[in-house]
Design a protein around this motif. Structure first.
Motif, PDB file in Angstrom:
ATOM      1  N   SER A   2       4.521   1.606  -2.073  1.00 46.85           N
ATOM      2  CA  SER A   2       4.859   2.554  -3.028  1.00 46.85           C
ATOM      3  C   SER A   2       5.354   3.803  -2.322  1.00 46.85           C
ATOM      4  O   SER A   2       5.547   3.980  -1.160  1.00 46.85           O
ATOM      5  CB  SER A   2       3.443   2.863  -3.587  1.00 46.85           C
ATOM      6  N   ALA A   3       6.035   4.596  -3.422  1.00 48.38           N
ATOM      7  CA  ALA A   3       6.628   5.795  -2.898  1.00 48.38           C
ATOM      8  C   ALA A   3       5.449   6.707  -2.141  1.00 48.38           C
ATOM      9  O   ALA A   3       6.032   7.334  -1.348  1.00 48.38           O
ATOM     10  CB  ALA A   3       7.311   6.317  -3.930  1.00 48.38           C
ATOM     11  N   ARG A   4       4.243   6.625  -2.506  1.00 49.35           N
ATOM     12  CA  ARG A   4       3.297   7.409  -2.056  1.00 49.35           C
ATOM     13  C   ARG A   4       3.226   7.068  -0.404  1.00 49.35           C
ATOM     14  O   ARG A   4       3.010   7.917   0.588  1.00 49.35           O
ATOM     15  CB  ARG A   4       2.017   7.406  -2.819  1.00 49.35           C
ATOM     16  N   ASP A   5       3.064   5.720  -0.473  1.00 51.84           N
ATOM     17  CA  ASP A   5       2.649   5.171   0.811  1.00 51.84           C
ATOM     18  C   ASP A   5       3.761   5.398   1.826  1.00 51.84           C
ATOM     19  O   ASP A   5       3.677   5.696   3.084  1.00 51.84           O
ATOM     20  CB  ASP A   5       2.509   3.663   0.805  1.00 51.84           C
ATOM     21  N   ALA A   6       4.902   5.337   1.330  1.00 48.47           N
ATOM     22  CA  ALA A   6       6.393   5.461   2.205  1.00 48.47           C
ATOM     23  C   ALA A   6       6.229   7.072   2.724  1.00 48.47           C
ATOM     24  O   ALA A   6       6.620   7.657   3.579  1.00 48.47           O
ATOM     25  CB  ALA A   6       7.458   5.279   1.503  1.00 48.47           C
ATOM     26  N   ILE A   7       5.907   8.065   1.794  1.00 48.67           N
ATOM     27  CA  ILE A   7       6.100   9.634   2.119  1.00 48.67           C
ATOM     28  C   ILE A   7       4.931   9.803   3.266  1.00 48.67           C
ATOM     29  O   ILE A   7       5.063  10.322   4.283  1.00 48.67           O
ATOM     30  CB  ILE A   7       5.686  10.244   1.099  1.00 48.67           C
ATOM     31  N   LEU A   8       3.688   9.014   2.797  1.00 52.24           N
ATOM     32  CA  LEU A   8       2.637   9.478   3.878  1.00 52.24           C
ATOM     33  C   LEU A   8       3.034   8.747   5.235  1.00 52.24           C
ATOM     34  O   LEU A   8       2.552   9.510   6.377  1.00 52.24           O
ATOM     35  CB  LEU A   8       1.389   8.851   3.591  1.00 52.24           C
ATOM     36  N   ALA A   9       3.577   7.705   5.336  1.00 55.78           N
ATOM     37  CA  ALA A   9       3.817   6.917   6.488  1.00 55.78           C
ATOM     38  C   ALA A   9       5.051   7.834   7.255  1.00 55.78           C
ATOM     39  O   ALA A   9       4.932   7.965   8.484  1.00 55.78           O
ATOM     40  CB  ALA A   9       4.482   5.485   6.076  1.00 55.78           C
ATOM     41  N   ALA A  10       5.832   8.338   6.486  1.00 60.49           N
ATOM     42  CA  ALA A  10       6.918   9.321   7.101  1.00 60.49           C
ATOM     43  C   ALA A  10       6.424  10.418   7.709  1.00 60.49           C
ATOM     44  O   ALA A  10       6.563  11.048   8.739  1.00 60.49           O
ATOM     45  CB  ALA A  10       7.898   9.728   6.078  1.00 60.49           C
TER      46      ALA A  10
END
Length: 199
Positions: A2-10
């Protein structure tokens, strides 16, 4: 993903490069002030910001000064981070639960540096079992050595440890907040009281 997971991973992958503190050698130093005057100014300013000071004749009087604090007399919720004050009733670690943090009535912590102009005290994370300790306790006691009081924030800045710790904070007085109606509330966002034990 998800976009949320991608942001948190970054965010987790991002690292902030260490930066040196700016050089303040060109700042004009304040004229020297007698240590006893620095202590007097610190105590007076601390009173103005809502805190209190107990001046001890020698470090051996520290235990006696702490033993009369209301939380100590009540015998509940005490965390001491000062090695010579073995009065802790709670054990706290960096992974403490909310219930453990909520149970803290009094935190006794060491201060590394005091500032006479604003009664701010530098607290270093190396001295704390949990970063939130000075803010979640109902009452806060800070042990500070008189010789560690400097005149102003310029002098304090020059004395900060290098490299800076991962976390450190200046604390001045108990928690205070005021709304638009100018009603002052003590302890709404942190300790209800602050006593500085000067040794």
């Amino acid at each position: 993903m998800s976009a949320r997971d991608a942001i948190l991973a970054a965010i987790r992958r991002a690292t902030v490069p260490a930066a040196d503190l700016p050089d303040l050698r060109d700042v004009s130093p304040v004229a020297g002030e007698a240590p006893t005057n620095l202590v007097r100014r610190f105590v007076a300013t601390l009173k103005q910001v809502g805190g209190s000071a107990v001046e001890l004749a020698d470090p051996d009087a520290l235990f006696g000064a702490v033993s009369v604090l209301p939380s100590v007399r009540a015998g509940r919720g005490i965390v001491s981070c000062v090695p010579e004050l073995d009065v802790s009733l709670l054990t706290l670690g960096p992974d403490a639960s909310r219930q453990q943090l909520d149970a803290i009535e009094l935190a006794i912590i060491p201060g590394r540096l005091g500032v006479a102009e604003n009664a701010a005290i530098w607290v270093d994370e190396a001295d704390l079992p949990h970063r939130a300790l000075p803010f979640v306790a109902q009452h806060l006691a800070i042990v500070l050595h008189r010789e560690d009081i400097v005149a102003d924030m310029h002098a304090a800045y020059a004395r900060l440890p290098r490299p800076l710790p991962g976390y450190g904070v200046f604390i001045s007085g108990p928690s205070k907040t005021a709304d638009i109606e100018q009603a002052l509330v003590i302890g709404a966002q942190g300790p209800k009281s602050l006593v500085v034990l000067l040794v």
